[in-house]
Scaffold this motif. Sequence first.
Motif, PDB file in Angstrom:
ATOM      1  N   GLN A 155      47.692  38.562  28.382  1.00 41.35           N
ATOM      2  CA  GLN A 155      47.757  38.941  29.879  1.00 41.35           C
ATOM      3  C   GLN A 155      47.101  40.508  30.108  1.00 41.35           C
ATOM      4  OE1 GLN A 155      48.947  37.338  32.483  1.00 41.35           O
ATOM      5  NE2 GLN A 155      49.584  35.676  31.425  1.00 41.35           N
ATOM      6  N   ASN A 156      47.272  41.285  29.088  1.00 38.91           N
ATOM      7  CA  ASN A 156      46.776  42.659  29.104  1.00 38.91           C
ATOM      8  C   ASN A 156      45.214  42.687  28.854  1.00 38.91           C
ATOM      9  OD1 ASN A 156      49.197  43.841  29.312  1.00 38.91           O
ATOM     10  ND2 ASN A 156      49.427  44.265  26.942  1.00 38.91           N
ATOM     11  N   GLU A 160      42.936  44.025  31.941  1.00 43.44           N
ATOM     12  CA  GLU A 160      41.742  44.892  31.571  1.00 43.44           C
ATOM     13  C   GLU A 160      40.496  44.498  31.931  1.00 43.44           C
ATOM     14  OE1 GLU A 160      39.900  47.287  27.583  1.00 43.44           O
ATOM     15  OE2 GLU A 160      41.616  45.700  27.387  1.00 43.44           O
ATOM     16  N   GLN A 161      40.099  43.033  31.925  1.00 41.20           N
ATOM     17  CA  GLN A 161      38.936  42.497  32.223  1.00 41.20           C
ATOM     18  C   GLN A 161      38.699  42.139  33.819  1.00 41.20           C
ATOM     19  OE1 GLN A 161      38.706  38.464  30.638  1.00 41.20           O
ATOM     20  NE2 GLN A 161      38.612  39.407  28.597  1.00 41.20           N
ATOM     21  N   LEU A 162      40.023  42.347  34.527  1.00 42.94           N
ATOM     22  CA  LEU A 162      39.982  42.382  36.138  1.00 42.94           C
ATOM     23  C   LEU A 162      39.728  43.734  36.330  1.00 42.94           C
ATOM     24  CD1 LEU A 162      40.340  40.795  38.783  1.00 42.94           C
ATOM     25  CD2 LEU A 162      42.662  41.040  38.363  1.00 42.94           C
ATOM     26  N   GLU A 163      40.276  44.761  35.835  1.00 44.69           N
ATOM     27  CA  GLU A 163      40.089  45.987  36.383  1.00 44.69           C
ATOM     28  C   GLU A 163      38.684  46.354  35.973  1.00 44.69           C
ATOM     29  OE1 GLU A 163      43.162  48.146  33.925  1.00 44.69           O
ATOM     30  OE2 GLU A 163      44.413  47.867  35.234  1.00 44.69           O
ATOM     31  N   ASN A 164      38.151  46.070  34.960  1.00 43.11           N
ATOM     32  CA  ASN A 164      36.915  46.518  34.471  1.00 43.11           C
ATOM     33  C   ASN A 164      35.868  45.768  35.771  1.00 43.11           C
ATOM     34  OD1 ASN A 164      37.453  47.979  32.250  1.00 43.11           O
ATOM     35  ND2 ASN A 164      37.267  46.035  30.926  1.00 43.11           N
ATOM     36  N   LYS A 168      33.810  47.983  38.244  1.00 46.29           N
ATOM     37  CA  LYS A 168      32.379  47.705  38.083  1.00 46.29           C
ATOM     38  C   LYS A 168      31.736  47.413  39.549  1.00 46.29           C
ATOM     39  CE  LYS A 168      28.449  44.900  36.260  1.00 46.29           C
ATOM     40  NZ  LYS A 168      28.105  43.785  35.253  1.00 46.29           N
ATOM     41  N   ARG A 169      32.626  46.706  40.482  1.00 47.19           N
ATOM     42  CA  ARG A 169      32.349  46.123  41.713  1.00 47.19           C
ATOM     43  C   ARG A 169      32.340  47.593  42.694  1.00 47.19           C
ATOM     44  NH1 ARG A 169      32.872  41.472  44.764  1.00 47.19           N
ATOM     45  NH2 ARG A 169      31.747  41.969  46.841  1.00 47.19           N
ATOM     46  N   LEU A 170      33.345  48.191  42.440  1.00 52.69           N
ATOM     47  CA  LEU A 170      33.460  49.408  43.289  1.00 52.69           C
ATOM     48  C   LEU A 170      32.432  50.332  42.897  1.00 52.69           C
ATOM     49  CD1 LEU A 170      37.371  49.910  43.086  1.00 52.69           C
ATOM     50  CD2 LEU A 170      35.772  49.155  45.079  1.00 52.69           C
TER      51      LEU A 170
END
Length: 259
Positions: A155-156, A160-164, A168-170
């Motif tokens: 899950q972590n 972390e992948q989602l946050e990255n 990156k998108r932002l």
Amino acid sequence: MNDLVFIQNDQVLTDSLTIAETFGKEHKNVKRDIEEVISKIGELKNDEEAKRLRINFDTLKFERIEYIDVRNRTQTKYLLNFDAFMLVTMGYTTQRAMLVKVGYINAFNRMKEELQRRQQAFQPKTTAEMLLMYAQQMVETERKLKALEEDNARQNSRIEQLENKIEKRLTEEFEMQLVTPTQIGKMFEPALSGKEVNKLLQKAGLQWRVGGEWVATVEGKKYSSSEPIQLENGKMVYQLKWQRRVKEIIQAEMEVVVK
């Protein structure tokens, strides 16, 4: 009548389908009776008299579950323990209903005895058996903890992948925002003027002067957009706005000039 009840998760239970069949009622009507009881219990939980008498409603089990009927349709039914069963069928008072309730009571009692025998069979009788049971429990606990740790790690990792990806998108969206040469100049330390930025963009081959206005080159069009603005005298002109990422190009051009 042993089929009237069953053991599930160390509990002796029956269900609304079985109740409907044995009492000769439609299942929808039995479910209606159960839901009326559940509603009344919800009201009674806040009743002052019930609180004064310290009535415990936790002994009642009404669990709504789904099942697949003979036509392969998803339907709902209720699981009930003995206390819940007695409360729902309290109003079933015909002679046949009384006989069925006695049969249920006997079935619940027999199944309760069976459950107790099963539980006793698993109780350790010697010190060695007790130690073995504790060891097995510890192994099982350790296995569950390890599984939880692995699940948390997964899950972590996903988080972390989602946050990255979001970061990156932002960042990409921020770098693609259009700003004026003056705003680009303020990104430097010390700040550059809009004129200086325009000259550096020209040296980088991103724009040139045409008729007194800056026009993007073929390469420059990848980083810019020409937007109309109205001057105070009412005249309409076009102004080049640049993506924030051209700062790196300008920075590289400045380093070339310094060398």
